[in-house]
Each structure stands twice: as C-alpha cells, then as structure tokens.
Design a protein around this motif. Structure first.
Motif, mmCIF file in Angstrom:
data_model
loop_
_atom_site.group_PDB
_atom_site.id
_atom_site.type_symbol
_atom_site.label_atom_id
_atom_site.label_comp_id
_atom_site.label_asym_id
_atom_site.label_seq_id
_atom_site.Cartn_x
_atom_site.Cartn_y
_atom_site.Cartn_z
ATOM 1 N N GLN A 1 0.815 -1.201 0.000
ATOM 2 C CA GLN A 1 0.000 0.000 0.000
ATOM 3 C C GLN A 1 0.854 1.258 0.000
ATOM 4 O OE1 GLN A 1 -2.691 -0.094 3.331
ATOM 5 N NE2 GLN A 1 -3.917 -1.781 2.497
ATOM 6 N N GLU B 1 -3.781 3.940 -0.788
ATOM 7 C CA GLU B 1 -3.839 3.373 -2.117
ATOM 8 C C GLU B 1 -3.203 1.988 -2.133
ATOM 9 O OE1 GLU B 1 -2.204 5.789 -5.177
ATOM 10 O OE2 GLU B 1 -3.472 7.531 -4.745
ATOM 11 N N THR B 2 -3.752 1.104 -2.974
ATOM 12 C CA THR B 2 -3.204 -0.240 -3.126
ATOM 13 C C THR B 2 -2.262 -0.266 -4.322
ATOM 14 O OG1 THR B 2 -5.225 -1.207 -2.211
ATOM 15 C CG2 THR B 2 -3.762 -2.676 -3.445
ATOM 16 N N TYR C 1 -1.693 -2.633 -9.552
ATOM 17 C CA TYR C 1 -2.497 -1.414 -9.651
ATOM 18 C C TYR C 1 -1.675 -0.267 -10.236
ATOM 19 C CZ TYR C 1 -5.793 -3.724 -6.482
ATOM 20 O OH TYR C 1 -6.682 -4.588 -5.903
ATOM 21 N N ASP D 1 -2.106 3.880 -9.920
ATOM 22 C CA ASP D 1 -2.858 4.977 -9.302
ATOM 23 C C ASP D 1 -4.131 4.463 -8.645
ATOM 24 O OD1 ASP D 1 -3.308 7.580 -8.500
ATOM 25 O OD2 ASP D 1 -4.214 8.207 -10.396
ATOM 26 N N ASN D 2 -3.996 3.362 -7.916
ATOM 27 C CA ASN D 2 -5.062 2.746 -7.135
ATOM 28 C C ASN D 2 -6.136 2.076 -7.999
ATOM 29 O OD1 ASN D 2 -5.696 2.132 -4.418
ATOM 30 N ND2 ASN D 2 -7.403 3.579 -4.449
#
Length: 206
Positions: A31, A36-37, A50, A52-53
């Motif tokens: 994260q 965000e992931t 991912y 940008d999440n």
C-alpha cells in the motif's frame, strides 16, 4: 536488515537462498500510506497490480485479465505455434467479434486467419492467401458468397462532370512489368463523348 540509508527505507536480505514472505492470512498487500493499493497477492487466488489505485493486471485460473490498453514493442506469440484467438467482447464462442490465427502446427487449419461475429465465421484467409467472404472454403484469390443474392459495391465521389469514372477494375500482367492490359470503368456525369451516365466502358491496351 531493515534500515534507512538517508534517502530510502531499505529491506535487504544478506543471506543465501530465497527471501520468503509467508502468511497464514488471506493475502499480502502493498500500500501507499494506507490509502492506495499498489499490489495484492491473494492466497490461492489472483495477484493484482495497480496503477494509481486502479487494478490493471490480474492473474486468473486460466491466464490474466488486463484492464486498459496493451502496448507491445515485440511479438505476440503462441508458445506452441498452434493457434491464437483475439476476442472483442463476449467469449470464445458467442457474442463479440473475434479473430483466430492458426499457427503452422495446427492440425486442421495451419496458416489460416478466421474472422467471426460470435460463432459465425464471416471472413477467412486460407493458407494459400485466398480470401473468402461468406464462405469457409475460398477457391479463388477473392471469393464472395451468400445464401441469397451476392452484391459487391465499388463507391467513389467524383462529382457530376462528363465521363467521370467512379470505379475501375484493372487487369494487369505482372510478368515482365507489362502493366495494365485491360480495364473496366463505371462512368457517371451529365453526358459524354465515350459513354453516358450509368454505362460501363471497356478498354484494352490496344
């Protein structure tokens, strides 16, 4: 070792063998600030990356799922030189346009291109280069077939002058670069010296 080198935080393995992250939980997740992931590694499930999440690439039980465009700088290859299917919408057998490329070792259709609308084939290019529209067995360079009347349309936008040809069919002798030896022209316009509107004109190299 876990340390900060003055610029970055570092996790460093100084041992031999593998660095193993082991969990009894449902997943391992990377994260950004807890907001965000970046990546998720699910136990007995998908690995998801991912941007940008937003999830962009995920593994599945049958391959991968990609969200967005694929920019490829090399070749798209089938590992066994067998066949490759590209599908737009739907799945492999029904809804959606799809293209199947049969590799050189395909047992029954080596070297063929097949274009389908769902499960219905609409265009085929066979291993000899013959193109079939509405037929799965083209026996000429260009073969058009339908269950009823068959139409081929040649369109042009030439205005309304005299003797304007809006469509040409040329017959060329490629041997020795002899060029076009005959031609059929479809004429349009108000009037003309050689033909009137709606007629065909036939020409030869004589």
């Amino acid at each position: 070792q876990i340390y900060h080198d003055g610029s970055n935080s570092v996790i460093k393995d100084n041992g031999t063998g593998k660095l193993i992250l082991d969990t009894d939980g449902t997943s391992i997740e990377f994260q950004k600030s807890g907001l965000e992931t970046l990546a998720t590694f699910n136990t007995d499930g998908a690995i998801t990356l991912y941007h940008d999440n937003s999830a962009k690439l995920a593994t599945t039980s049958t391959g991968i799922d990609v969200t967005g465009s694929i920019v490829n700088s090399a070749h798209l290859l089938h590992a066994t030189n067998n066949s490759l299917k590209i599908i737009g919408g739907g799945d492999a057998t029904n809804a959606g346009a799809n293209l199947t490329l049969y590799g050189g070792t395909e047992s029954s259709s080596a070297g063929e291109f097949r274009f389908r609308n769902g499960a219905s084939e609409v265009v085929r290019i066979d291993s000899s280069g013959n193109v079939g529209i509405g037929t799965s067995s083209p026996d000429r360079n260009f073969h058009v077939e339908s269950g009823g009347d068959t139409y081929v349309r040649v369109s042009g936008n030439r205005g309304n002058g005299n003797d304007l040809h809006i469509g040409n069919v040329e017959f060329e002798n490629a041997f020795g670069s002899q060029g076009v030896v005959a031609e059929i022209k479809a004429l349009t316009g108000n009037s003309g010296t050689q033909s009137t509107k709606g007629q065909l004109a036939f020409y030869t190299d004589d």
